[in-house]
Design an enzyme around this catalytic site. Structure first.
Site, mmCIF file in Angstrom:
data_model
loop_
_atom_site.group_PDB
_atom_site.id
_atom_site.type_symbol
_atom_site.label_atom_id
_atom_site.label_comp_id
_atom_site.label_asym_id
_atom_site.label_seq_id
_atom_site.Cartn_x
_atom_site.Cartn_y
_atom_site.Cartn_z
ATOM 1 N N GLY A 158 24.655 35.605 141.570
ATOM 2 C CA GLY A 158 23.765 35.911 142.689
ATOM 3 C C GLY A 158 23.862 37.344 143.199
ATOM 4 O O GLY A 158 23.532 37.619 144.356
ATOM 5 N N THR B 30 22.007 39.881 142.570
ATOM 6 C CA THR B 30 20.689 40.415 142.942
ATOM 7 C C THR B 30 20.327 39.989 144.361
ATOM 8 O O THR B 30 19.864 40.792 145.178
ATOM 9 C CB THR B 30 19.617 39.894 141.955
ATOM 10 O OG1 THR B 30 20.101 40.073 140.624
ATOM 11 C CG2 THR B 30 18.304 40.600 142.129
ATOM 12 N N TRP B 31 20.566 38.737 144.650
ATOM 13 C CA TRP B 31 20.274 38.182 145.966
ATOM 14 C C TRP B 31 21.152 38.844 147.030
ATOM 15 O O TRP B 31 20.684 39.279 148.081
ATOM 16 C CB TRP B 31 20.527 36.673 145.928
ATOM 17 C CG TRP B 31 20.166 35.919 147.155
ATOM 18 C CD1 TRP B 31 19.279 36.293 148.125
ATOM 19 C CD2 TRP B 31 20.681 34.642 147.553
ATOM 20 N NE1 TRP B 31 19.211 35.323 149.094
ATOM 21 C CE2 TRP B 31 20.059 34.300 148.761
ATOM 22 C CE3 TRP B 31 21.596 33.752 146.981
ATOM 23 C CZ2 TRP B 31 20.327 33.104 149.439
ATOM 24 C CZ3 TRP B 31 21.864 32.562 147.636
ATOM 25 C CH2 TRP B 31 21.226 32.249 148.857
ATOM 26 N N HIS C 292 30.636 44.353 138.944
ATOM 27 C CA HIS C 292 31.019 43.100 138.289
ATOM 28 C C HIS C 292 32.496 43.160 137.889
ATOM 29 O O HIS C 292 33.023 42.213 137.297
ATOM 30 C CB HIS C 292 30.192 42.874 137.018
ATOM 31 C CG HIS C 292 28.799 42.373 137.276
ATOM 32 N ND1 HIS C 292 28.514 41.383 138.177
ATOM 33 C CD2 HIS C 292 27.608 42.725 136.725
ATOM 34 C CE1 HIS C 292 27.220 41.140 138.189
ATOM 35 N NE2 HIS C 292 26.647 41.950 137.314
ATOM 36 N N TYR D 152 27.694 30.885 146.480
ATOM 37 C CA TYR D 152 26.243 30.809 146.284
ATOM 38 C C TYR D 152 25.692 29.514 146.889
ATOM 39 O O TYR D 152 24.682 29.521 147.584
ATOM 40 C CB TYR D 152 25.972 30.880 144.780
ATOM 41 C CG TYR D 152 24.513 30.859 144.368
ATOM 42 C CD1 TYR D 152 23.798 32.048 144.223
ATOM 43 C CD2 TYR D 152 23.855 29.663 144.082
ATOM 44 C CE1 TYR D 152 22.466 32.036 143.822
ATOM 45 C CE2 TYR D 152 22.530 29.640 143.685
ATOM 46 C CZ TYR D 152 21.840 30.832 143.553
ATOM 47 O OH TYR D 152 20.523 30.807 143.165
ATOM 48 N N ARG E 213 15.339 33.591 137.743
ATOM 49 C CA ARG E 213 15.016 32.502 136.824
ATOM 50 C C ARG E 213 14.612 31.284 137.649
ATOM 51 O O ARG E 213 13.434 31.045 137.857
ATOM 52 C CB ARG E 213 16.208 32.206 135.890
ATOM 53 C CG ARG E 213 15.876 31.336 134.690
ATOM 54 C CD ARG E 213 17.114 31.079 133.844
ATOM 55 N NE ARG E 213 18.118 30.337 134.572
ATOM 56 C CZ ARG E 213 18.220 29.013 134.597
ATOM 57 N NH1 ARG E 213 17.387 28.283 133.881
ATOM 58 N NH2 ARG E 213 19.167 28.406 135.300
ATOM 59 N N LYS E 214 15.590 30.563 138.186
ATOM 60 C CA LYS E 214 15.257 29.388 139.007
ATOM 61 C C LYS E 214 15.805 29.491 140.425
ATOM 62 O O LYS E 214 15.238 28.950 141.355
ATOM 63 C CB LYS E 214 15.796 28.120 138.357
ATOM 64 C CG LYS E 214 15.004 27.664 137.162
ATOM 65 C CD LYS E 214 15.383 26.238 136.841
ATOM 66 C CE LYS E 214 14.544 25.675 135.707
ATOM 67 N NZ LYS E 214 15.046 24.370 135.282
HETATM 68 P P1 A3P Z 1 19.553 31.200 137.732
HETATM 69 O O1 A3P Z 1 19.541 31.779 136.359
HETATM 70 O O2 A3P Z 1 20.428 29.996 137.844
HETATM 71 O O3 A3P Z 1 18.208 30.960 138.281
HETATM 72 P P2 A3P Z 1 22.759 37.814 139.193
HETATM 73 O O4 A3P Z 1 21.879 38.430 140.198
HETATM 74 O O5 A3P Z 1 24.220 37.897 139.567
HETATM 75 O O6 A3P Z 1 22.480 38.290 137.822
HETATM 76 O O7 A3P Z 1 22.477 36.240 139.228
HETATM 77 C C1 A3P Z 1 21.252 35.745 138.777
HETATM 78 C C2 A3P Z 1 21.055 34.358 139.346
HETATM 79 O O8 A3P Z 1 20.701 34.457 140.730
HETATM 80 C C3 A3P Z 1 19.900 33.667 138.668
HETATM 81 O O9 A3P Z 1 20.230 32.277 138.706
HETATM 82 C C4 A3P Z 1 18.747 34.011 139.593
HETATM 83 O O10 A3P Z 1 17.630 33.185 139.468
HETATM 84 C C5 A3P Z 1 19.427 33.868 140.941
HETATM 85 N N1 A3P Z 1 18.719 34.584 142.019
HETATM 86 C C6 A3P Z 1 18.095 35.784 141.936
HETATM 87 N N2 A3P Z 1 17.550 36.108 143.116
HETATM 88 C C7 A3P Z 1 17.820 35.089 143.966
HETATM 89 C C8 A3P Z 1 17.513 34.842 145.334
HETATM 90 N N3 A3P Z 1 16.786 35.695 146.049
HETATM 91 N N4 A3P Z 1 17.957 33.696 145.890
HETATM 92 C C9 A3P Z 1 18.691 32.801 145.174
HETATM 93 N N5 A3P Z 1 19.008 32.985 143.862
HETATM 94 C C10 A3P Z 1 18.603 34.118 143.269
#
Ligand code: A3P
Length: 289
Positions: A40, A42-43, A99, A185, A255-256
């Site tokens: 998470g 990115t979030w 990371h 998360y 993704r989801k």
């Molecule tokens: P999924 O592949 O399970 O959907 P990172 O940012 O560390 O690469 O992590 C990516 C994961 O965070 C992905 O999970 C992505 O969909 C999810 N993600 C990205 N933006 C998000 C948001 N705003 N809220 C919740 N989950 C998010």
């Protein structure tokens, strides 16, 4: 892959970590977002940027409507904007991300007293997310789900094992709770507003009563929600060129965005196996996932 100080990496990533170890100079005013892959980041980047800069922007013209969250906060080991000296040019207080495990960051990161916000995730969901992402990024090196799962369960994945990564930051968050905030998360998905308020407090910029009455925390959560960010044209098209000329489509970071999607991809038995491994590794630490 190469085992370097308890973690597995591809050579190109090791190079960037070694460079970061030599060149990154933490400052006491820095705040660093840290997370294992696909937990998470990115979030958290979006939330963190929005919380920190909330007095500067209104929600209709917010930079996050026009810039991908990965662009608003550079990675210490791989700043998108250029080489590692780029970080030195940033004025304080810097907002950074990584990371890297805590033990791989320069020792002065802890002694500088900078703040760290860490996010972990159910390893089963992190695994499935990583598998999808890996196969998109490494075209021509497709890895099937079962092989990837067995590798992951042995800690044999980029920056793996995830449990070692989690534990390092967890222990530091217990020892120095004023400087290291440990988030999950799943908790954030369940109660995003509560956690945004907690984040602001930790960052030394709590929401005022007026802000709370005006619904600022709710608006921040909405702006950074999966639904909002993944629907923005800026986040649906275009690409980044990362380390070793790896091309990553901006949309691949979304993704989801849900809890428990692992059950749609791996069997209950595989899920239980990974749970047992992780439970065993975390035993006695107080960290429960
Ligand atoms: P999924 O592949 O399970 O959907 P990172 O940012 O560390 O690469 O992590 C990516 C994961 O965070 C992905 O999970 C992505 O969909 C999810 N993600 C990205 N933006 C998000 C948001 N705003 N809220 C919740 N989950 C998010």
């Amino acid at each position: 892959m190469i085992l370097y100080k308890n973690y597995w990496f591809r050579p190109s990533i090791i190079e960037s970590i070694l460079r970061a170890q030599n060149s990154f100079k933490p400052r006491p005013e820095d705040t660093i977002i840290a997370a294992y892959l696909k937990c998470g980041t990115t979030w958290l980047k979006a939330l963190f940027f929005a919380v920190t800069n909330r007095s500067q922007y209104d929600f209709d013209h917010h930079p996050l409507l026009f810039r991908h969250p990965q662009e608003v906060l550079p990675f210490i080991e791989a700043p998108i904007q250029g080489n590692l000296t780029y970080l030195e040019t940033l004025p304080s207080p810097r907002l950074l991300s990584t990371h890297m495990s805590l033990s791989l960051l320069p020792k002065s990161t802890v002694s500088s007293g900078c703040r760290i916000v860490y996010m972990c995730r159910d390893p089963k969901d992190a695994f499935v997310s990583w598998w999808y992402f890996y196969n998109k990024v490494h075209i021509g090196y497709h890895i099937d789900l079962e092989t990837a799962f067995n590798m992951f369960s042995e800690g044999f994945s980029d920056h793996g094992p995830c449990w070692g990564h989690y534990l390092e930051y967890w222990r530091e968050s217990i020892a120095r709770s004023d400087k290291v905030l440990f988030l999950k998360y799943e908790d954030m998905i369940l109660e995003p507003i509560k956690h945004v308020i907690r984040l602001a407090l930790f960052l030394g910029a709590p929401f005022s009563i007026r802000e709370e009455e005006d619904g600022v925390p709710e608006q921040l959560v909405r702006l950074c929600s999966f639904e909002k960010l993944s629907s923005l044209p800026e986040n649906q098209t275009g690409r980044f060129t990362m380390l070793a000329n790896t091309v990553i489509e901006k949309s691949w970071y979304f993704r989801k965005g849900m809890v428990g999607d692992w059950a749609n991809h791996i069997s209950m038995e595989m899920g239980r196996k990974l749970d047992c491994i992780v439970e065993e590794k975390l035993k006695g630490s107080g960290l429960v996932l």
